[in-house]
Design a protein around this motif. Structure first.
Motif, PDB file in Angstrom:
ATOM      1  N   PRO A   1       0.808  -1.227   0.000  1.00  0.00           N
ATOM      2  CA  PRO A   1       0.000   0.000   0.000  1.00  0.00           C
ATOM      3  C   PRO A   1       0.838   1.272   0.000  1.00  0.00           C
ATOM      4  CG  PRO A   1      -0.867  -1.581   1.574  1.00  0.00           C
ATOM      5  CD  PRO A   1       0.441  -2.134   1.108  1.00  0.00           C
ATOM      6  N   LEU A   2       2.002   1.218   0.652  1.00  0.00           N
ATOM      7  CA  LEU A   2       2.866   2.397   0.737  1.00  0.00           C
ATOM      8  C   LEU A   2       4.126   2.217  -0.116  1.00  0.00           C
ATOM      9  CD1 LEU A   2       2.538   3.140   4.562  1.00  0.00           C
ATOM     10  CD2 LEU A   2       1.151   3.997   2.669  1.00  0.00           C
ATOM     11  N   GLY A   3       3.998   1.393  -1.158  1.00  0.00           N
ATOM     12  CA  GLY A   3       5.160   1.097  -1.999  1.00  0.00           C
ATOM     13  C   GLY A   3       5.787   2.326  -2.612  1.00  0.00           C
ATOM     14  N   ARG A   4       4.951   3.282  -3.046  1.00  0.00           N
ATOM     15  CA  ARG A   4       5.521   4.475  -3.675  1.00  0.00           C
ATOM     16  C   ARG A   4       6.323   5.296  -2.671  1.00  0.00           C
ATOM     17  NH1 ARG A   4       4.258   9.902  -4.601  1.00  0.00           N
ATOM     18  NH2 ARG A   4       5.277  10.697  -6.491  1.00  0.00           N
ATOM     19  N   LEU A   5       5.884   5.333  -1.407  1.00  0.00           N
ATOM     20  CA  LEU A   5       6.632   6.071  -0.395  1.00  0.00           C
ATOM     21  C   LEU A   5       7.987   5.416  -0.135  1.00  0.00           C
ATOM     22  CD1 LEU A   5       3.794   6.929   2.167  1.00  0.00           C
ATOM     23  CD2 LEU A   5       4.616   8.271   0.204  1.00  0.00           C
ATOM     24  N   ALA A   6       7.997   4.077  -0.122  1.00  0.00           N
ATOM     25  CA  ALA A   6       9.267   3.359   0.031  1.00  0.00           C
ATOM     26  C   ALA A   6      10.180   3.645  -1.157  1.00  0.00           C
ATOM     27  CB  ALA A   6       9.010   1.864   0.168  1.00  0.00           C
ATOM     28  N   TRP A   7       9.591   3.715  -2.346  1.00  0.00           N
ATOM     29  CA  TRP A   7      10.356   4.020  -3.557  1.00  0.00           C
ATOM     30  C   TRP A   7      10.958   5.428  -3.465  1.00  0.00           C
ATOM     31  CZ3 TRP A   7      12.946   2.574  -7.586  1.00  0.00           C
ATOM     32  CH2 TRP A   7      13.061   3.371  -8.725  1.00  0.00           C
ATOM     33  N   ASP A   8      10.173   6.373  -3.005  1.00  0.00           N
ATOM     34  CA  ASP A   8      10.680   7.738  -2.859  1.00  0.00           C
ATOM     35  C   ASP A   8      11.844   7.793  -1.866  1.00  0.00           C
ATOM     36  OD1 ASP A   8       8.858   8.724  -4.666  1.00  0.00           O
ATOM     37  OD2 ASP A   8       7.425   9.402  -3.153  1.00  0.00           O
ATOM     38  N   GLN A   9      11.732   7.041  -0.759  1.00  0.00           N
ATOM     39  CA  GLN A   9      12.808   7.027   0.227  1.00  0.00           C
ATOM     40  C   GLN A   9      14.058   6.388  -0.361  1.00  0.00           C
ATOM     41  OE1 GLN A   9      12.822   8.406   3.490  1.00  0.00           O
ATOM     42  NE2 GLN A   9      14.993   8.051   3.104  1.00  0.00           N
ATOM     43  N   SER A  10      13.888   5.315  -1.120  1.00  0.00           N
ATOM     44  CA  SER A  10      15.022   4.664  -1.771  1.00  0.00           C
ATOM     45  C   SER A  10      15.744   5.624  -2.707  1.00  0.00           C
ATOM     46  CB  SER A  10      14.549   3.426  -2.533  1.00  0.00           C
ATOM     47  OG  SER A  10      15.621   2.829  -3.232  1.00  0.00           O
ATOM     48  N   ARG A  11      14.972   6.408  -3.453  1.00  0.00           N
ATOM     49  CA  ARG A  11      15.591   7.359  -4.377  1.00  0.00           C
ATOM     50  C   ARG A  11      16.343   8.444  -3.616  1.00  0.00           C
ATOM     51  NH1 ARG A  11      10.879   8.867  -8.596  1.00  0.00           N
ATOM     52  NH2 ARG A  11      12.596   9.765  -9.804  1.00  0.00           N
ATOM     53  N   ARG A  12      15.808   8.873  -2.474  1.00  0.00           N
ATOM     54  CA  ARG A  12      16.520   9.879  -1.676  1.00  0.00           C
ATOM     55  C   ARG A  12      17.834   9.313  -1.142  1.00  0.00           C
ATOM     56  NH1 ARG A  12      11.185  11.268  -0.107  1.00  0.00           N
ATOM     57  NH2 ARG A  12      11.251   9.884   1.714  1.00  0.00           N
ATOM     58  N   ASP A  13      17.819   8.051  -0.746  1.00  0.00           N
ATOM     59  CA  ASP A  13      19.017   7.435  -0.165  1.00  0.00           C
ATOM     60  C   ASP A  13      20.045   7.032  -1.219  1.00  0.00           C
ATOM     61  OD1 ASP A  13      18.019   7.684   2.393  1.00  0.00           O
ATOM     62  OD2 ASP A  13      17.202   5.647   2.463  1.00  0.00           O
ATOM     63  N   PHE A  14      19.563   6.455  -2.318  1.00  0.00           N
ATOM     64  CA  PHE A  14      20.467   5.822  -3.273  1.00  0.00           C
ATOM     65  C   PHE A  14      20.458   6.454  -4.669  1.00  0.00           C
ATOM     66  CE2 PHE A  14      19.242   2.444  -0.239  1.00  0.00           C
ATOM     67  CZ  PHE A  14      20.499   2.114   0.247  1.00  0.00           C
ATOM     68  N   GLY A  15      19.535   7.355  -4.947  1.00  0.00           N
ATOM     69  CA  GLY A  15      19.473   7.959  -6.265  1.00  0.00           C
ATOM     70  C   GLY A  15      18.752   7.081  -7.274  1.00  0.00           C
ATOM     71  N   ASP A  16      18.787   7.495  -8.538  1.00  0.00           N
ATOM     72  CA  ASP A  16      18.050   6.825  -9.608  1.00  0.00           C
ATOM     73  C   ASP A  16      18.912   5.898 -10.455  1.00  0.00           C
ATOM     74  OD1 ASP A  16      15.450   7.640  -9.239  1.00  0.00           O
ATOM     75  OD2 ASP A  16      15.668   9.448 -10.450  1.00  0.00           O
ATOM     76  N   GLU A  17      20.220   5.852 -10.212  1.00  0.00           N
ATOM     77  CA  GLU A  17      21.119   5.155 -11.129  1.00  0.00           C
ATOM     78  C   GLU A  17      21.721   3.884 -10.531  1.00  0.00           C
ATOM     79  OE1 GLU A  17      21.324   6.064 -14.251  1.00  0.00           O
ATOM     80  OE2 GLU A  17      19.973   7.727 -13.849  1.00  0.00           O
ATOM     81  N   LEU A  18      20.975   3.192  -9.691  1.00  0.00           N
ATOM     82  CA  LEU A  18      21.507   1.987  -9.055  1.00  0.00           C
ATOM     83  C   LEU A  18      21.846   0.896 -10.063  1.00  0.00           C
ATOM     84  CD1 LEU A  18      19.313   1.589  -5.850  1.00  0.00           C
ATOM     85  CD2 LEU A  18      21.736   2.160  -5.976  1.00  0.00           C
ATOM     86  N   PHE A  19      21.132   0.856 -11.187  1.00  0.00           N
ATOM     87  CA  PHE A  19      21.362  -0.173 -12.191  1.00  0.00           C
ATOM     88  C   PHE A  19      21.941   0.423 -13.468  1.00  0.00           C
ATOM     89  CE2 PHE A  19      18.539  -2.208  -9.244  1.00  0.00           C
ATOM     90  CZ  PHE A  19      18.893  -3.543  -9.265  1.00  0.00           C
ATOM     91  N   ALA A  20      22.790   1.420 -13.310  1.00  0.00           N
ATOM     92  CA  ALA A  20      23.375   2.093 -14.468  1.00  0.00           C
ATOM     93  C   ALA A  20      24.202   1.111 -15.300  1.00  0.00           C
ATOM     94  CB  ALA A  20      24.257   3.246 -14.016  1.00  0.00           C
ATOM     95  N   ALA A  21      24.052   1.209 -16.622  1.00  0.00           N
ATOM     96  CA  ALA A  21      24.836   0.397 -17.544  1.00  0.00           C
ATOM     97  C   ALA A  21      26.103   1.161 -17.938  1.00  0.00           C
ATOM     98  CB  ALA A  21      24.008   0.066 -18.785  1.00  0.00           C
ATOM     99  N   GLY A  22      26.999   0.468 -18.617  1.00  0.00           N
ATOM    100  CA  GLY A  22      28.197   1.104 -19.142  1.00  0.00           C
ATOM    101  C   GLY A  22      29.427   0.826 -18.302  1.00  0.00           C
ATOM    102  N   LEU A  23      30.565   0.786 -18.968  1.00  0.00           N
ATOM    103  CA  LEU A  23      31.822   0.495 -18.278  1.00  0.00           C
ATOM    104  C   LEU A  23      32.238   1.645 -17.367  1.00  0.00           C
ATOM    105  CD1 LEU A  23      33.964  -1.635 -17.981  1.00  0.00           C
ATOM    106  CD2 LEU A  23      35.142  -0.686 -19.973  1.00  0.00           C
ATOM    107  N   ALA A  24      32.035   2.865 -17.820  1.00  0.00           N
ATOM    108  CA  ALA A  24      32.467   4.010 -17.023  1.00  0.00           C
ATOM    109  C   ALA A  24      31.788   4.027 -15.658  1.00  0.00           C
ATOM    110  CB  ALA A  24      32.175   5.307 -17.781  1.00  0.00           C
ATOM    111  N   ALA A  25      30.502   3.686 -15.612  1.00  0.00           N
ATOM    112  CA  ALA A  25      29.744   3.730 -14.363  1.00  0.00           C
ATOM    113  C   ALA A  25      30.058   2.566 -13.441  1.00  0.00           C
ATOM    114  CB  ALA A  25      28.244   3.752 -14.666  1.00  0.00           C
ATOM    115  N   ASN A  26      30.699   1.520 -13.944  1.00  0.00           N
ATOM    116  CA  ASN A  26      30.874   0.289 -13.172  1.00  0.00           C
ATOM    117  C   ASN A  26      32.322  -0.168 -13.033  1.00  0.00           C
ATOM    118  OD1 ASN A  26      27.938  -0.753 -12.725  1.00  0.00           O
ATOM    119  ND2 ASN A  26      27.992  -0.118 -14.867  1.00  0.00           N
TER     120      ASN A  26
END
Length: 326
Positions: free
Chosen positions: A267-292
């Motif tokens: 029920p509060l999944g979107r709030l958990a998602w918002d907190q995750s983005r505040r803590d970890f940002g939007d690029e947790l699964f970034a592709a590319g050699l430079a990012a990894n």
């Protein structure tokens, strides 16, 4: 859809893969991806043993496979290449469980203890052993390791003294019964997660520990990589670049889906998602050699230290030449 060749891609059934299963991807020239839901444990709609079916049998054109096993296979000249896409990532602090009577209250208490793992080369095992040594000063050589199953890529080193679990037993069962003191696993069963028999996470605040790790290393550690059969790339030379574009497109669609409160059963999944983005940002699964690259460098160091690789392999050898600059 115009006539095009089906290129199979074996993936776990995770949220970030939904656009692949839906066929909701950018168009490709001469081919289209056919997504197969192939799990490990438990199996998916299209069966299990995804790593073995790819690395051993080359059954799929593309597959999500263990990062550690892929690196070992590639170092031995296996007929695969990869793209720097890492579909599964984990923090080791979420996956180390200890028994109620083991007397383990901090990482240093693991010295001299019996610790069960699924396999020596399982990527989460490699990560946890390396993190314990590099972050907490607990050398893997000071722990007695009990291994559950066979390795995906065979290896041997006389300096490793590993115990095999009795037939029919699992690491979880051995922890619950007190036969081992701790248990490290990428997917702990419900009995472990629920804390049966007094089992608990090694860390009193695993979320805080993961967040501190992320802030220190600026990465969500990669566990799996997308491997491609060499013959498939020879047939479709533009496939590696297409996969990165398709992955980035799918991630953007996945992130947008979480803006809807009704997307998950929580029920509060979107709030958990918002907190995750505040803590970890939007690029947790970034592709590319430079990012990894940094993540790959220390993970390879872990493999060498744990006697899985005789020497470090050049990161550029792991990936197709056409995407090294991504």
């Amino acid at each position: 859809m115009s006539t095009s060749a089906a290129v199979t891609i074996a993936l776990a059934n995770f949220d970030r893969h939904m656009p692949f299963f839906l066929g909701w991807l950018p168009e490709a020239e001469g081919f289209h991806l056919k997504a197969l839901d192939v799990g490990m444990s438990p199996p998916g709609r299209d069966g299990g043993d995804r790593h073995g079916r790819m690395l051993r049998d080359a059954e799929f054109d593309i597959a999500e496979v263990s990062l550690a096993s892929y690196i070992l296979a590639k170092s031995r000249g296996a007929p695969f290449t990869a793209v720097p896409i890492f579909p599964r990532r984990l923090f080791s602090a979420n996956h180390i469980y200890v028994g109620a009577k083991a007397g383990i209250h901090q990482p240093t208490d693991l010295r001299g203890k019996r610790v069960a793992i699924r396999g020596w080369q399982v990527s989460l095992s490699v990560l946890a052993k390396g993190d314990l040594k590099s972050r907490y000063g607990v050398d893997w050589q000071d722990i007695d390791w009990v291994v559950q199953g066979p390795e995906q890529i065979t290896f041997a080193d006389s300096r490793l003294r590993l115990q095999n679990m009795p037939a029919g037993k699992t690491g979880a069962h051995m922890l619950l019964s007190g036969e081992v003191d701790a248990f490290i696993d990428p997917k702990p069963p419900r009995e472990i997660l629920e804390g049966q028999c007094g089992v608990r996470n090694l860390f009193t605040d695993p979320r805080g520990e993961c967040l501190e790790y992320f802030r220190e290393r600026q990465c969500f550690p990669a566990m799996h990589v997308l491997a491609i059969r060499n013959e498939t790339v020879q047939r479709f030379p533009h496939l590696p670049a297409y996969l990165i574009d398709a992955w980035e497109d799918a991630q953007a669609k996945t992130r947008r889906a979480y803006d809807d409160y009704a997307y998950t059963q929580m029920p509060l999944g979107r709030l958990a998602w918002d907190q995750s983005r505040r803590d970890f940002g939007d690029e947790l699964f970034a592709a590319g050699l430079a990012a990894n690259q940094k993540n790959l460098e220390w993970f390879i160091d872990y493999l060498v230290d744990q006697l899985l690789l005789p020497e470090a392999i050049a990161i550029q050898r792991l990936f197709h030449a056409s995407v090294l600059s991504r």
